[in-house]
Design a protein around this motif. Structure first.
Motif, mmCIF file in Angstrom:
data_model
loop_
_atom_site.group_PDB
_atom_site.id
_atom_site.type_symbol
_atom_site.label_atom_id
_atom_site.label_comp_id
_atom_site.label_asym_id
_atom_site.label_seq_id
_atom_site.Cartn_x
_atom_site.Cartn_y
_atom_site.Cartn_z
ATOM 1 N N PRO A 165 -8.752 5.289 2.631
ATOM 2 C CA PRO A 165 -8.561 3.983 1.989
ATOM 3 C C PRO A 165 -9.026 2.807 2.850
ATOM 4 N N PHE A 166 -9.214 3.021 4.159
ATOM 5 C CA PHE A 166 -9.522 1.901 5.050
ATOM 6 C C PHE A 166 -10.975 1.921 5.522
ATOM 7 N N ARG A 167 -11.814 2.647 4.821
ATOM 8 C CA ARG A 167 -13.234 2.675 5.189
ATOM 9 C C ARG A 167 -13.781 1.243 5.165
ATOM 10 N N ALA A 180 -2.390 -3.172 7.775
ATOM 11 C CA ALA A 180 -2.365 -2.080 6.784
ATOM 12 C C ALA A 180 -0.921 -1.696 6.448
ATOM 13 N N THR A 181 -0.593 -1.597 5.162
ATOM 14 C CA THR A 181 0.771 -1.242 4.749
ATOM 15 C C THR A 181 0.839 0.225 4.346
ATOM 16 N N LYS A 182 2.077 0.683 4.131
ATOM 17 C CA LYS A 182 2.276 2.077 3.697
ATOM 18 C C LYS A 182 1.631 2.284 2.319
ATOM 19 N N GLN A 183 1.813 1.293 1.467
ATOM 20 C CA GLN A 183 1.236 1.405 0.122
ATOM 21 C C GLN A 183 -0.291 1.521 0.198
ATOM 22 N N LEU A 237 -1.238 5.029 1.485
ATOM 23 C CA LEU A 237 -0.967 6.150 0.570
ATOM 24 C C LEU A 237 -1.920 6.169 -0.627
ATOM 25 N N HIS A 238 -2.815 5.179 -0.676
ATOM 26 C CA HIS A 238 -3.713 5.080 -1.827
ATOM 27 C C HIS A 238 -5.087 5.655 -1.474
ATOM 28 N N HIS A 239 -5.236 6.991 -1.600
ATOM 29 C CA HIS A 239 -6.515 7.618 -1.239
ATOM 30 C C HIS A 239 -7.549 7.404 -2.337
ATOM 31 N N PRO A 240 -8.797 7.056 -1.945
ATOM 32 C CA PRO A 240 -9.790 6.734 -2.969
ATOM 33 C C PRO A 240 -10.247 7.920 -3.824
ATOM 34 N N THR A 241 -10.285 9.143 -3.275
ATOM 35 C CA THR A 241 -10.877 10.245 -4.059
ATOM 36 C C THR A 241 -9.968 11.459 -4.256
ATOM 37 N N TRP A 242 -8.992 11.687 -3.399
ATOM 38 C CA TRP A 242 -8.153 12.887 -3.504
ATOM 39 C C TRP A 242 -6.697 12.493 -3.745
ATOM 40 N N ILE A 254 -0.798 14.431 4.629
ATOM 41 C CA ILE A 254 -2.268 14.524 4.739
ATOM 42 C C ILE A 254 -2.937 13.242 4.229
ATOM 43 N N THR A 255 -2.287 12.531 3.307
ATOM 44 C CA THR A 255 -2.862 11.272 2.828
ATOM 45 C C THR A 255 -2.850 10.235 3.955
ATOM 46 N N ILE A 256 -1.754 10.203 4.720
ATOM 47 C CA ILE A 256 -1.713 9.292 5.873
ATOM 48 C C ILE A 256 -2.729 9.749 6.928
ATOM 49 N N ASP A 257 -2.816 11.067 7.153
ATOM 50 C CA ASP A 257 -3.812 11.590 8.103
ATOM 51 C C ASP A 257 -5.229 11.180 7.686
ATOM 52 N N SER A 258 -5.481 11.109 6.392
ATOM 53 C CA SER A 258 -6.813 10.703 5.929
ATOM 54 C C SER A 258 -7.048 9.219 6.217
ATOM 55 N N SER A 259 -5.976 8.431 6.167
ATOM 56 C CA SER A 259 -6.136 6.987 6.391
ATOM 57 C C SER A 259 -6.440 6.679 7.860
ATOM 58 N N THR A 260 -5.963 7.528 8.779
ATOM 59 C CA THR A 260 -6.223 7.296 10.213
ATOM 60 C C THR A 260 -7.468 8.046 10.704
ATOM 61 N N LEU A 261 -8.028 8.907 9.834
ATOM 62 C CA LEU A 261 -9.094 9.874 10.186
ATOM 63 C C LEU A 261 -8.580 10.994 11.093
#
Ligand code: NAD
Ligand code: MG
Length: 388
Positions: free
Chosen positions: A182-184, A194-197, A200-205, A211-218
């Motif tokens: 989400p933070f690309r 950056a907030t929790k909301q 938690l908002h993943h663009p594609t998955w 794992i959604t938070i892990d995706s936000s931090t890479l």
């Protein structure tokens, strides 16, 4: 059960991967029989799954959960408890889907492989933390490890065109694709707010919270670099990451002759789940089918290693080896849980992992006991750094 049906254990049945696996199994009742499940807190969901599929055994976290679940399912269903329960159920089925979240999935990975079963692995944390121990049990006769993680499933499919010699000498590099999360494109300054909301908002998955938070931090991509190295026996120096915002190419393998192979689909985890269940056959339901009658654009860009330092930390942990990946993953679990509980800011997540890694005590990871000690030590350092 008819002799041609494969028995399946779905451990972590109530989560995102679990629910999607159930969806695949509903369409494939003549091929697979779901015989056991496991879950953390969601007892009524577990009871409903048991009823729908005629499940024979369920693993839960504690004796208290067991007592409550027995009330719901009655005496006809076996209920087992804790790590031992997970390990035991993982040893009994033809196919074991490890869909547990985090290091808690370790007994499933070790149980399935040491019993010579097929392990369909979504739970990357167990493989990352225990790579040298998993490598040993993978040698058990009959043991097969197939990755559900979409990038690794893509690589597994691309590597089918390789003779498969140890270390894949004809592979120049593996290219893991990342959506960017989400933070690309966010600057370091923007990321401070950056907030929790937002996170938690993943663009594609659509995935579980951790794992959604892990995706936000890479960090998810960093963990996936470690996962790919352990799965395919390829050094991290031959694993690159590229940001591909459409999440259509799930990863690529570049060969020494310049050929690049890729696997494509719309993002849908049911595709890799069905692949791992069906191998060597392909199940005839086209999850994530692409429509080439419409315009599709694919783009690529390098990851921003400065704004997202998690990726660099993962490469560093891989080079240190031993229990360093276990420390990284354990510290990350503690930090993400604290972020989800509103105890820390988004930027603190990776800062806590970095400060935990500064305290890493070398451990060659020769035994399960030393892995549990390392996991525990990393969690203690991470919690101490949370409090600071
Ligand atoms: P989730 O949080 O949605 O589900 C986790 C599951 O594990 C739940 O069923 C929960 O009850 C169970 N669980 C947790 N602790 C347990 C314990 N101690 N004993 C028994 N069960 C326990 O997580 P998820 O998103 O489904 O992810 C599961 C795993 O798959 C993670 O390792 C994740 O990294 C990986 N993965 C997920 C996706 C995805 O699309 N969700 C994609 C790739 C990889
Ligand atoms: Mg993935």
């Amino acid at each position: 059960m008819s002799p041609s049906r494969r028995s399946v254990a779905l451990l972590g049945a109530t989560g995102s991967i679990g629910v999607q696996t159930l969806d695949v199994l509903r369409r494939e009742r003549e091929r697979f029989e779901l015989v056991s499940i496991a879950g953390g807190e969601q007892l009524s969901e577990l009871a409903a799954i048991a009823k729908e599929f005629g499940v024979k055994s369920i693993a839960v976290k504690s004796e208290r959960h067991r007592a409550d679940l027995v009330e719901l399912v009655g005496p006809g269903v076996e209920v087992v408890v804790g790590d031992e329960g997970l390990h035991d159920l993982a040893q009994r089925s033809d196919v074991v889907v490890n869909a547990v979240m985090g290091f808690a999935g370790l007994p499933v990975t070790l149980g399935a492989l040491s019993a010579g079963k097929r392990l369909a692995l979504a739970n990357k944390e167990s493989l990352i933390a225990a790579a040298p121990l998993v490598a040993k049990v993978r040698n058990t006769i009959g043991a097969t490890l197939l990755p559900i993680d979409s990038e690794h499933c893509a690589i597994h499919q691309c590597l089918a065109s390789s003779p498969g010699a140890v270390g894949y000498p004809d592979v120049k590099r593996i290219v893991l694709t990342a959506s960017g999360g989400p933070f690309r494109g966010w600057s370091e300054e923007q990321l401070k707010g950056a907030t929790k909301q937002d996170a938690l908002h993943h663009p594609t998955w659509s995935m579980g919270a951790k794992i959604t938070i892990d995706s936000s931090t890479l960090m998810n991509k960093g963990l996936e670099v470690l996962e790919a190295s352990a799965l395919f026996g390829i050094d991290v120096d031959r694993i690159d990451v590229v940001v591909h915002p459409q999440s259509i190419i799930h990863s690529m393998v570049e060969y020494v002759d310049g050929s690049v192979l890729a696997q494509l689909s719309r993002p849908d985890m049911r595709l890799p789940i069905a692949y791992c269940l069906g191998q060597p056959e392909r199940l005839a339901y086209a999850y994530g089918e692409l429509d080439f009658s419409k315009a599709i654009s694919l783009s690529f860009e390098p990851p921003d290693g400065t704004a997202f330092p998690a990726l660099g930390l993962a490469y560093e942990a891989a080079r240190v080896a031993g229990a360093a990946p276990a420390w990284l993953s354990a510290a990350n679990e503690v930090a993400v849980a604290a972020f989800l509980a509103d105890e820390i800011n988004w930027c603190d997540i990776v800062a806590i992992v970095a400060s935990t890694m500064d305290h890493y005590v070398a451990d060659p990871l020769e035994s399960l006991a030393s892995l549990y000690e390392s996991d525990d030590a990393a969690r203690r350092w991470a919690r101490a750094s949370l409090e600071r």
